[in-house]
Design a protein around this motif. Structure first.
Motif, PDB file in Angstrom:
ATOM      1  N   LYS A  17       0.704  -1.077   0.261  1.00  0.00           N
ATOM      2  CA  LYS A  17       0.212   0.128   0.028  1.00  0.00           C
ATOM      3  C   LYS A  17       0.891   1.519   0.409  1.00  0.00           C
ATOM      4  N   ALA A  18       2.290   1.246   0.723  1.00  0.00           N
ATOM      5  CA  ALA A  18       2.367   2.703   0.738  1.00  0.00           C
ATOM      6  C   ALA A  18       3.183   2.356  -0.399  1.00  0.00           C
ATOM      7  N   LEU A  19       3.829   1.399  -1.449  1.00  0.00           N
ATOM      8  CA  LEU A  19       4.614   1.820  -2.005  1.00  0.00           C
ATOM      9  C   LEU A  19       3.785   2.024  -3.739  1.00  0.00           C
ATOM     10  N   SER A  20       2.372   1.857  -3.364  1.00  0.00           N
ATOM     11  CA  SER A  20       0.945   2.431  -3.970  1.00  0.00           C
ATOM     12  C   SER A  20       0.957   3.819  -4.153  1.00  0.00           C
ATOM     13  N   ARG A  21       1.153   4.377  -3.520  1.00  0.00           N
ATOM     14  CA  ARG A  21       0.987   5.769  -2.558  1.00  0.00           C
ATOM     15  C   ARG A  21       2.246   6.370  -3.141  1.00  0.00           C
ATOM     16  N   MET A  22       3.409   5.855  -3.007  1.00  0.00           N
ATOM     17  CA  MET A  22       5.081   6.561  -3.533  1.00  0.00           C
ATOM     18  C   MET A  22       4.968   6.390  -4.782  1.00  0.00           C
ATOM     19  N   ASP A  23       3.936   5.445  -5.723  1.00  0.00           N
ATOM     20  CA  ASP A  23       3.818   5.651  -7.314  1.00  0.00           C
ATOM     21  C   ASP A  23       2.807   6.936  -7.315  1.00  0.00           C
ATOM     22  N   GLU A  24       2.126   7.258  -6.538  1.00  0.00           N
ATOM     23  CA  GLU A  24       1.378   8.559  -7.154  1.00  0.00           C
ATOM     24  C   GLU A  24       2.253   9.389  -7.413  1.00  0.00           C
ATOM     25  N   VAL A  25       2.654   9.673  -6.280  1.00  0.00           N
ATOM     26  CA  VAL A  25       3.821  10.952  -6.505  1.00  0.00           C
ATOM     27  C   VAL A  25       4.330  10.839  -7.270  1.00  0.00           C
ATOM     28  N   ILE A  26       5.203   9.805  -7.422  1.00  0.00           N
ATOM     29  CA  ILE A  26       6.282   9.482  -8.423  1.00  0.00           C
ATOM     30  C   ILE A  26       5.232   9.245  -9.893  1.00  0.00           C
ATOM     31  N   SER A  27       4.334   9.527 -10.199  1.00  0.00           N
ATOM     32  CA  SER A  27       3.329   9.590 -11.429  1.00  0.00           C
ATOM     33  C   SER A  27       3.873  11.260 -11.612  1.00  0.00           C
ATOM     34  N   LEU A  28       3.552  11.618 -10.631  1.00  0.00           N
ATOM     35  CA  LEU A  28       3.579  12.994 -10.656  1.00  0.00           C
ATOM     36  C   LEU A  28       4.691  14.106 -11.066  1.00  0.00           C
ATOM     37  N   ARG A  29       4.863  13.764 -10.548  1.00  0.00           N
ATOM     38  CA  ARG A  29       6.381  13.967 -10.650  1.00  0.00           C
ATOM     39  C   ARG A  29       7.007  13.955 -12.016  1.00  0.00           C
ATOM     40  N   ARG A  30       7.079  12.473 -12.996  1.00  0.00           N
ATOM     41  CA  ARG A  30       7.681  12.421 -14.092  1.00  0.00           C
ATOM     42  C   ARG A  30       7.131  12.963 -15.108  1.00  0.00           C
ATOM     43  N   SER A  31       5.668  13.591 -14.483  1.00  0.00           N
ATOM     44  CA  SER A  31       4.666  14.684 -15.766  1.00  0.00           C
ATOM     45  C   SER A  31       4.824  16.477 -15.920  1.00  0.00           C
ATOM     46  N   ARG A  32       5.659  16.261 -14.508  1.00  0.00           N
ATOM     47  CA  ARG A  32       5.028  17.794 -14.511  1.00  0.00           C
ATOM     48  C   ARG A  32       6.038  18.441 -12.975  1.00  0.00           C
ATOM     49  N   LYS A  33       6.227  19.201 -12.097  1.00  0.00           N
ATOM     50  CA  LYS A  33       7.482  20.224 -11.467  1.00  0.00           C
ATOM     51  C   LYS A  33       6.291  19.873 -10.174  1.00  0.00           C
ATOM     52  N   ARG A  45       6.037   9.877   2.033  1.00  0.00           N
ATOM     53  CA  ARG A  45       5.961   8.824   1.715  1.00  0.00           C
ATOM     54  C   ARG A  45       7.295   7.930   1.963  1.00  0.00           C
ATOM     55  N   PHE A  46       8.559   8.831   1.328  1.00  0.00           N
ATOM     56  CA  PHE A  46       9.976   7.791   0.957  1.00  0.00           C
ATOM     57  C   PHE A  46      10.014   7.775   2.709  1.00  0.00           C
ATOM     58  N   GLU A 115      15.515  13.106  -6.481  1.00  0.00           N
ATOM     59  CA  GLU A 115      16.119  12.164  -7.616  1.00  0.00           C
ATOM     60  C   GLU A 115      16.331  10.741  -7.122  1.00  0.00           C
ATOM     61  N   ARG A 116      16.792  10.884  -6.351  1.00  0.00           N
ATOM     62  CA  ARG A 116      16.922   9.228  -5.597  1.00  0.00           C
ATOM     63  C   ARG A 116      15.896   8.582  -5.897  1.00  0.00           C
ATOM     64  N   ILE A 117      14.621   8.547  -5.448  1.00  0.00           N
ATOM     65  CA  ILE A 117      14.353   8.297  -4.984  1.00  0.00           C
ATOM     66  C   ILE A 117      13.161   7.571  -6.458  1.00  0.00           C
ATOM     67  N   VAL A 118      13.244   8.464  -7.072  1.00  0.00           N
ATOM     68  CA  VAL A 118      13.028   8.290  -8.468  1.00  0.00           C
ATOM     69  C   VAL A 118      13.733   7.337  -9.208  1.00  0.00           C
ATOM     70  N   ASP A 119      15.195   7.472  -9.210  1.00  0.00           N
ATOM     71  CA  ASP A 119      16.080   6.949 -10.105  1.00  0.00           C
ATOM     72  C   ASP A 119      16.831   5.950  -9.291  1.00  0.00           C
ATOM     73  N   THR A 120      16.626   5.796  -8.230  1.00  0.00           N
ATOM     74  CA  THR A 120      16.832   3.515  -7.693  1.00  0.00           C
ATOM     75  C   THR A 120      16.123   4.093  -6.696  1.00  0.00           C
ATOM     76  N   LEU A 125      13.265  -0.727  -5.004  1.00  0.00           N
ATOM     77  CA  LEU A 125      11.885  -0.687  -3.537  1.00  0.00           C
ATOM     78  C   LEU A 125      11.000  -1.762  -3.424  1.00  0.00           C
ATOM     79  N   ASN A 126      10.802  -1.772  -5.685  1.00  0.00           N
ATOM     80  CA  ASN A 126       9.886  -1.875  -6.314  1.00  0.00           C
ATOM     81  C   ASN A 126       9.631  -3.556  -6.604  1.00  0.00           C
TER      82      ASN A 126
END
Length: 137
Positions: A17-33, A45-46, A115-120, A125-126
């Motif tokens: 569940k925590a990973l899913s919530r983290m994915d939400e904000v990472i998806s946002l980060r990939r689409s915009r600032k 969340r991290f 940046e480390r959260i998104v890239d590494t 964690l996934n």
């Protein structure tokens, strides 16, 4: 033994569940600032996802009959020995990043950690989640 089985499986569910919530904000980060508030949310969340990850490992290792483990570093080392994770270095980096974000507020540090959260960190964690799901099934 049943209590230990239940504990690691419950931790796996919470971790998913925590990973899913983290994915939400990472998806946002990939689409915009992200806004400052969203950056803070990603860091938060991290922090709790990372905490759940090492506690999941600890609970599972103890369920396997391994000796009582100390803290997160001991758990990560043992998880590596057991083949649950592939490389300890990014896990140790993740611990360091988590400590930085918990105890020091600095915008540059926050951006570096994001940046480390998104890239590494999110990918490893996934990977852990996928491996633990296989074990659970």
């Amino acid at each position: 033994m049943e209590e230990k089985t239940e504990r690691w499986r419950q931790r796996l569910t919470m971790f998913g569940k925590a990973l899913s919530r983290m994915d939400e904000v990472i998806s946002l980060r990939r689409s915009r600032k992200l806004s400052n508030l969203e950056c803070d949310g990603m860091i938060q969340r991290f922090e709790y996802t990372q905490e759940l990850a090492w506690k999941l490992l600890k609970n599972y290792i103890e369920y396997q009959g391994e000796a009582q483990l100390g803290g997160s570093r001991d758990t990560i080392r043992q998880a590596f020995r057991l083949g649950l994770i592939e490389n300890v270095e990014p896990w140790f980096d993740m611990l360091e990043s988590r400590n930085l974000t918990s105890h020091v507020y600095d915008e540059d540090t926050e951006l570096t950690v994001i940046e480390r959260i998104v890239d590494t960190y999110f990918p490893i964690l996934n990977s852990l989640y996928a491996k633990m799901l296989k074990i659970a099934n």
